[in-house]
Design a protein around this motif. Structure first.
Motif, PDB file in Angstrom:
ATOM      1  N   ILE A 129      34.715  25.798  40.873  1.00 27.69           N
ATOM      2  CA  ILE A 129      35.648  24.921  41.435  1.00 27.69           C
ATOM      3  C   ILE A 129      37.141  25.315  41.021  1.00 27.69           C
ATOM      4  CG2 ILE A 129      33.909  23.088  41.335  1.00 27.69           C
ATOM      5  CD1 ILE A 129      35.239  22.244  38.749  1.00 27.69           C
ATOM      6  N   ALA A 130      37.603  26.016  40.233  1.00 29.78           N
ATOM      7  CA  ALA A 130      38.971  26.162  39.930  1.00 29.78           C
ATOM      8  C   ALA A 130      39.394  27.518  40.366  1.00 29.78           C
ATOM      9  CB  ALA A 130      39.269  26.262  38.415  1.00 29.78           C
ATOM     10  N   PRO A 131      40.935  27.806  40.829  1.00 31.82           N
ATOM     11  CA  PRO A 131      41.473  28.953  41.197  1.00 31.82           C
ATOM     12  C   PRO A 131      41.244  29.997  39.989  1.00 31.82           C
ATOM     13  CG  PRO A 131      42.798  27.137  41.539  1.00 31.82           C
ATOM     14  CD  PRO A 131      41.848  26.614  40.705  1.00 31.82           C
ATOM     15  N   SER A 132      40.676  31.207  40.171  1.00 33.88           N
ATOM     16  CA  SER A 132      40.315  32.219  39.168  1.00 33.88           C
ATOM     17  C   SER A 132      41.158  33.486  39.585  1.00 33.88           C
ATOM     18  CB  SER A 132      38.859  32.150  39.114  1.00 33.88           C
ATOM     19  OG  SER A 132      38.108  30.883  38.779  1.00 33.88           O
ATOM     20  N   PRO A 133      42.318  33.635  39.487  1.00 35.50           N
ATOM     21  CA  PRO A 133      42.993  34.715  39.561  1.00 35.50           C
ATOM     22  C   PRO A 133      42.355  35.879  39.079  1.00 35.50           C
ATOM     23  CG  PRO A 133      44.687  33.109  39.471  1.00 35.50           C
ATOM     24  CD  PRO A 133      43.342  32.495  38.951  1.00 35.50           C
ATOM     25  N   LEU A 134      41.945  36.974  39.700  1.00 38.26           N
ATOM     26  CA  LEU A 134      41.461  38.068  38.982  1.00 38.26           C
ATOM     27  C   LEU A 134      42.327  38.963  38.151  1.00 38.26           C
ATOM     28  CD1 LEU A 134      38.457  38.774  41.677  1.00 38.26           C
ATOM     29  CD2 LEU A 134      38.247  37.437  39.601  1.00 38.26           C
ATOM     30  N   SER A 135      43.499  38.943  38.445  1.00 39.85           N
ATOM     31  CA  SER A 135      44.348  39.744  37.758  1.00 39.85           C
ATOM     32  C   SER A 135      44.408  39.306  36.178  1.00 39.85           C
ATOM     33  CB  SER A 135      45.731  39.590  38.379  1.00 39.85           C
ATOM     34  OG  SER A 135      46.135  37.946  38.384  1.00 39.85           O
ATOM     35  N   TYR A 136      44.126  38.014  35.872  1.00 42.47           N
ATOM     36  CA  TYR A 136      44.117  37.839  34.454  1.00 42.47           C
ATOM     37  C   TYR A 136      43.077  36.807  34.006  1.00 42.47           C
ATOM     38  CZ  TYR A 136      46.418  33.179  35.876  1.00 42.47           C
ATOM     39  OH  TYR A 136      46.746  32.143  36.707  1.00 42.47           O
ATOM     40  N   VAL A 137      42.163  36.504  34.818  1.00 42.22           N
ATOM     41  CA  VAL A 137      40.989  35.651  34.433  1.00 42.22           C
ATOM     42  C   VAL A 137      39.714  36.749  34.468  1.00 42.22           C
ATOM     43  CG1 VAL A 137      39.261  33.724  35.028  1.00 42.22           C
ATOM     44  CG2 VAL A 137      41.769  33.661  35.482  1.00 42.22           C
ATOM     45  N   PRO A 138      39.103  37.115  33.188  1.00 42.56           N
ATOM     46  CA  PRO A 138      38.060  37.876  33.230  1.00 42.56           C
ATOM     47  C   PRO A 138      36.845  37.389  33.626  1.00 42.56           C
ATOM     48  CG  PRO A 138      38.689  37.197  31.109  1.00 42.56           C
ATOM     49  CD  PRO A 138      39.770  36.704  31.765  1.00 42.56           C
ATOM     50  N   VAL A 139      36.130  38.507  34.440  1.00 45.23           N
ATOM     51  CA  VAL A 139      34.832  37.785  34.925  1.00 45.23           C
ATOM     52  C   VAL A 139      33.719  37.882  33.842  1.00 45.23           C
ATOM     53  CG1 VAL A 139      32.995  38.211  36.604  1.00 45.23           C
ATOM     54  CG2 VAL A 139      35.464  38.330  37.409  1.00 45.23           C
ATOM     55  N   PRO A 140      33.039  36.859  33.546  1.00 42.28           N
ATOM     56  CA  PRO A 140      31.718  37.282  32.636  1.00 42.28           C
ATOM     57  C   PRO A 140      31.088  38.379  32.830  1.00 42.28           C
ATOM     58  CG  PRO A 140      31.796  34.891  33.519  1.00 42.28           C
ATOM     59  CD  PRO A 140      32.710  35.694  34.293  1.00 42.28           C
ATOM     60  N   GLY A 141      30.805  39.013  31.864  1.00 42.32           N
ATOM     61  CA  GLY A 141      30.109  40.249  31.726  1.00 42.32           C
ATOM     62  C   GLY A 141      30.966  41.551  31.561  1.00 42.32           C
ATOM     63  N   THR A 142      32.396  41.382  31.783  1.00 40.83           N
ATOM     64  CA  THR A 142      33.284  42.576  31.785  1.00 40.83           C
ATOM     65  C   THR A 142      33.714  42.732  30.220  1.00 40.83           C
ATOM     66  OG1 THR A 142      35.037  41.017  31.903  1.00 40.83           O
ATOM     67  CG2 THR A 142      33.919  42.185  33.917  1.00 40.83           C
ATOM     68  N   GLU A 143      33.666  41.644  29.422  1.00 47.71           N
ATOM     69  CA  GLU A 143      34.107  41.467  28.131  1.00 47.71           C
ATOM     70  C   GLU A 143      35.445  42.065  27.792  1.00 47.71           C
ATOM     71  OE1 GLU A 143      31.541  43.593  25.299  1.00 47.71           O
ATOM     72  OE2 GLU A 143      29.699  43.178  26.725  1.00 47.71           O
ATOM     73  N   LEU A 144      36.355  41.588  28.841  1.00 51.66           N
ATOM     74  CA  LEU A 144      37.744  41.831  28.983  1.00 51.66           C
ATOM     75  C   LEU A 144      38.563  40.564  28.519  1.00 51.66           C
ATOM     76  CD1 LEU A 144      37.734  43.700  32.491  1.00 51.66           C
ATOM     77  CD2 LEU A 144      37.915  44.754  30.374  1.00 51.66           C
ATOM     78  N   THR A 145      39.800  40.826  28.475  1.00 50.55           N
ATOM     79  CA  THR A 145      40.894  39.782  27.862  1.00 50.55           C
ATOM     80  C   THR A 145      41.563  39.258  29.223  1.00 50.55           C
ATOM     81  OG1 THR A 145      42.564  41.058  27.389  1.00 50.55           O
ATOM     82  CG2 THR A 145      40.729  40.761  25.715  1.00 50.55           C
ATOM     83  N   ASP A 146      42.639  38.508  28.801  1.00 49.48           N
ATOM     84  CA  ASP A 146      43.475  38.006  30.006  1.00 49.48           C
ATOM     85  C   ASP A 146      44.601  39.211  30.212  1.00 49.48           C
ATOM     86  OD1 ASP A 146      44.495  37.398  27.620  1.00 49.48           O
ATOM     87  OD2 ASP A 146      45.514  35.418  28.226  1.00 49.48           O
ATOM     88  N   LYS A 147      44.812  40.098  29.350  1.00 43.29           N
ATOM     89  CA  LYS A 147      45.415  41.200  29.621  1.00 43.29           C
ATOM     90  C   LYS A 147      45.069  42.402  29.797  1.00 43.29           C
ATOM     91  CE  LYS A 147      48.347  39.127  26.155  1.00 43.29           C
ATOM     92  NZ  LYS A 147      47.644  38.036  25.693  1.00 43.29           N
ATOM     93  N   MET A 148      44.908  42.935  31.267  1.00 41.01           N
ATOM     94  CA  MET A 148      44.188  43.772  31.815  1.00 41.01           C
ATOM     95  C   MET A 148      45.099  45.034  32.238  1.00 41.01           C
ATOM     96  SD  MET A 148      41.060  42.042  33.610  1.00 41.01           S
ATOM     97  CE  MET A 148      41.625  40.130  33.968  1.00 41.01           C
ATOM     98  N   THR A 149      44.658  46.125  32.206  1.00 44.13           N
ATOM     99  CA  THR A 149      45.320  47.364  32.641  1.00 44.13           C
ATOM    100  C   THR A 149      44.785  47.378  34.409  1.00 44.13           C
ATOM    101  OG1 THR A 149      43.374  48.980  32.200  1.00 44.13           O
ATOM    102  CG2 THR A 149      44.963  48.436  30.624  1.00 44.13           C
ATOM    103  N   PHE A 150      45.177  48.434  34.877  1.00 41.37           N
ATOM    104  CA  PHE A 150      44.876  48.789  36.386  1.00 41.37           C
ATOM    105  C   PHE A 150      43.402  48.793  36.451  1.00 41.37           C
ATOM    106  CE2 PHE A 150      43.994  51.336  39.632  1.00 41.37           C
ATOM    107  CZ  PHE A 150      44.139  50.652  40.831  1.00 41.37           C
ATOM    108  N   LEU A 151      42.845  49.819  35.630  1.00 44.84           N
ATOM    109  CA  LEU A 151      41.375  49.922  35.814  1.00 44.84           C
ATOM    110  C   LEU A 151      40.631  49.057  35.026  1.00 44.84           C
ATOM    111  CD1 LEU A 151      41.596  53.816  34.413  1.00 44.84           C
ATOM    112  CD2 LEU A 151      41.215  52.877  36.634  1.00 44.84           C
TER     113      LEU A 151
END
Length: 523
Positions: free
Chosen positions: A181-203
């Motif tokens: 339901i909420a806007p989820s910009p993939l540039s800083y909102v990590p998708v579940p399963g990636t184990e990423l943070t809100d600070k992401m490199t290009f890759l």
């Protein structure tokens, strides 16, 4: 006495006035643990609760002082089938980390989840075809349905009965609830399963987008076919099943921004992270004696939840051997055979009062699998963690704690006594882990209202107002093109292009006429 009696009568009358009727459609396992907290609190406030359960439920009790049960004689996934499923996932998790292992793990999850969603559809079909049951639910005149949308049963029941819908949610049938339901910009909102943070490199952003499309395919291929067929059968071909989820009045999110990374949200999202947490109570005398015997070294608590209270013997031996080399006492919730390397400092128990132990001043470290409930309790009590993520959302939960400097993660595939011991020593003796977790604890507690009271307010708000449609966004009803204004942008570009072409044509025409006049003039 007269005034006291009058006050008592008034209190009872007010309780009657504001008491509501809640129909609960829960999910098994750890999901039931936190749903039960809401049920007990609703009951304490004078509300009447009925709970829908399968006849072979392994966690939802049929008899309870807090609710009335509505038991449906259907269910394939009992405790044994879930345990065998969990054991299979753990076996795959232990194998060498490569793409093939990851693919096998996902295929196993996909197969079992598909069966579970089908089982829910079968259960709902039985309920909908039982006219006596459905008429009794209509006659009961419930004020709302409270459900966990990890599966769709409660959402469909709310639609069928025409009742307001409140979600006790962390996950929908597709992914983490915000993505519904909420806007989820993939540039800083990590998708579940990636184990990423809100600070992401290009890759990492590239990986995040790839995982997002994987989740979309997951939703379309696993729950989608079952729920779409069910919706078309009972609600008509024009009803998109996922829009029923998005139509919920209130989303009670089982997280908050001490745990989650900052991200956009919506007006009907209510955060109640840590709502199940509470101050610790005194321990039983024998357990308190064991804790006090630890002296200045303190104790380590280990629990991997209900599904993983027993481990393969070789892993259990390595963990026990690492514990045996520490001066701390250890309380380990473990139901398997006694490890051969178990030290005198380690106490094995079938069950432990986790919240009370985490709140004990002598507790130094919490060794956990990373379930949401355990993570939230660790934050509440300010206890740093050593994480052993196994399946589902656990790796993501612990990666957030690791990013915040409050947990050390150990991969079950590479675990041995040396690796585990080093992780324990790092969290025990590096003060930043405890300092960071205690800072999170202070932030979590610094609220104008307890999370559980916050949740109760909004549930009762929906009761009083027969829903909260004014808080629901209409964005999910828009097409992808309209939502992102692609049609508007294309229209504006077309207008600019037409004006540019017209201007260019006009200039060209004028130039031709000037040239023609010059030719005639000099001709």
């Amino acid at each position: 006495m007269h005034h006291s009696f009058s006050l008592l009568i008034l209190s009872v009358m007010l309780l009657k006035v504001y008491a509501g009727k809640v129909l609960v459609f829960p999910v098994e396992g750890s999901h039931w643990i936190n749903m039960k907290v809401l049920i007990e609190e609703l009951h304490s406030r004078g509300h009447s609760i009925a709970v829908v359960r399968a006849s072979n439920s392994w966690t939802i009790e049929e008899e309870s002082p807090y609710y009335r049960s509505i038991t449906v004689n259907l269910g394939r996934f009992d405790a044994d089938s879930v345990s065998s499923f969990s054991a299979r996932l753990l076996q795959l998790r232990r194998e060498k980390n490569n793409f093939w292992t990851y693919l096998l793990l996902q295929m196993e999850v996909v197969e079992q989840l598909s069966k579970m969603h089908q089982d829910i559809c079968n259960m709902m079909t039985l309920m909908f075809q039982d006219k006596i049951l459905m008429n009794s639910l209509l006659d009961a005149k419930y004020d709302l349905i409270l459900t966990d949308p990890a599966f769709g049963g409660g959402v469909f029941l709310a639609r069928r009965l025409g009742l307001p819908l409140v979600l006790n949610v962390r996950w929908t049938d597709r992914a983490e609830a915000h993505f519904a339901i909420a806007p989820s910009p993939l540039s800083y909102v990590p998708v579940p399963g990636t184990e990423l943070t809100d600070k992401m490199t290009f890759l990492q952003r590239l990986l995040n987008i790839m995982f997002y499309f994987f989740l979309l395919c997951h939703g379309l291929t696993i729950p989608g076919p079952h729920y779409t067929a069910f919706c078309h059968r009972y609600f008509g071909p024009d009803v998109d099943y996922f829009s029923l989820f998005q139509d919920a009045d209130i989303w009670l999110m089982r997280n908050d921004f001490t745990f989650e990374f900052p991200r956009p949200t919506m007006p009907n999202v209510v955060y109640m992270g840590g709502f199940q947490c509470k101050p610790s109570k005194p321990l039983p005398a024998d357990l308190e004696g064991f804790v006090q015997s630890s002296g200045e070294h303190g104790v380590i608590i280990m629990s991997l939840g209900t599904l993983f209270s027993e481990l393969p013997y070789d892993i259990a031996d390595e963990i026990a051997a690492a514990f045996a080399q520490l001066p701390q006492k250890v309380i380990w919730r473990y139901t398997g055979p006694r490890p051969a390397t178990l030290g005198n400092n380690t106490l094995l128990v079938d069950w432990l009062p986790q919240n009370d132990l985490l709140g004990h001043p002598k507790t130094r470290v919490f060794v956990a699998h990373g379930g949401t409930n355990g993570v939230q309790e660790a934050i509440y009590h300010g206890v740093p963690m050593v994480g052993l993520p196994l399946v589902f959302d656990q790796p993501d939960n612990l990666s957030r704690m690791n990013a915040k400097g409050t947990a050390k993660i150990v991969n079950i595939a590479t675990l041995d006594r040396t690796v585990f011991l080093e992780a324990l020593k790092e969290v025990l003796y590096e003060p930043s882990y405890r300092e960071n977790m205690q800072r999170l604890s202070r932030l979590h507690r610094d609220q104008p209202m307890k999370p559980l009271d916050h949740a109760m307010f909004w549930i009762e708000y929906v009761m009083r107002n027969r829903g909260a449609p004014h808080l629901r966004t209409q964005s999910f009803r828009m097409s992808w093109m309209a939502y992102h204004s692609v049609d508007v942008i294309l229209t504006l570009l077309a207008i600019v292009l037409i004006i540019s072409l017209m201007t260019f044509s006009l200039i060209r025409l004028l130039c031709k006429r000037i040239l023609l006049k010059n030719k005639i003039k000099h001709g």
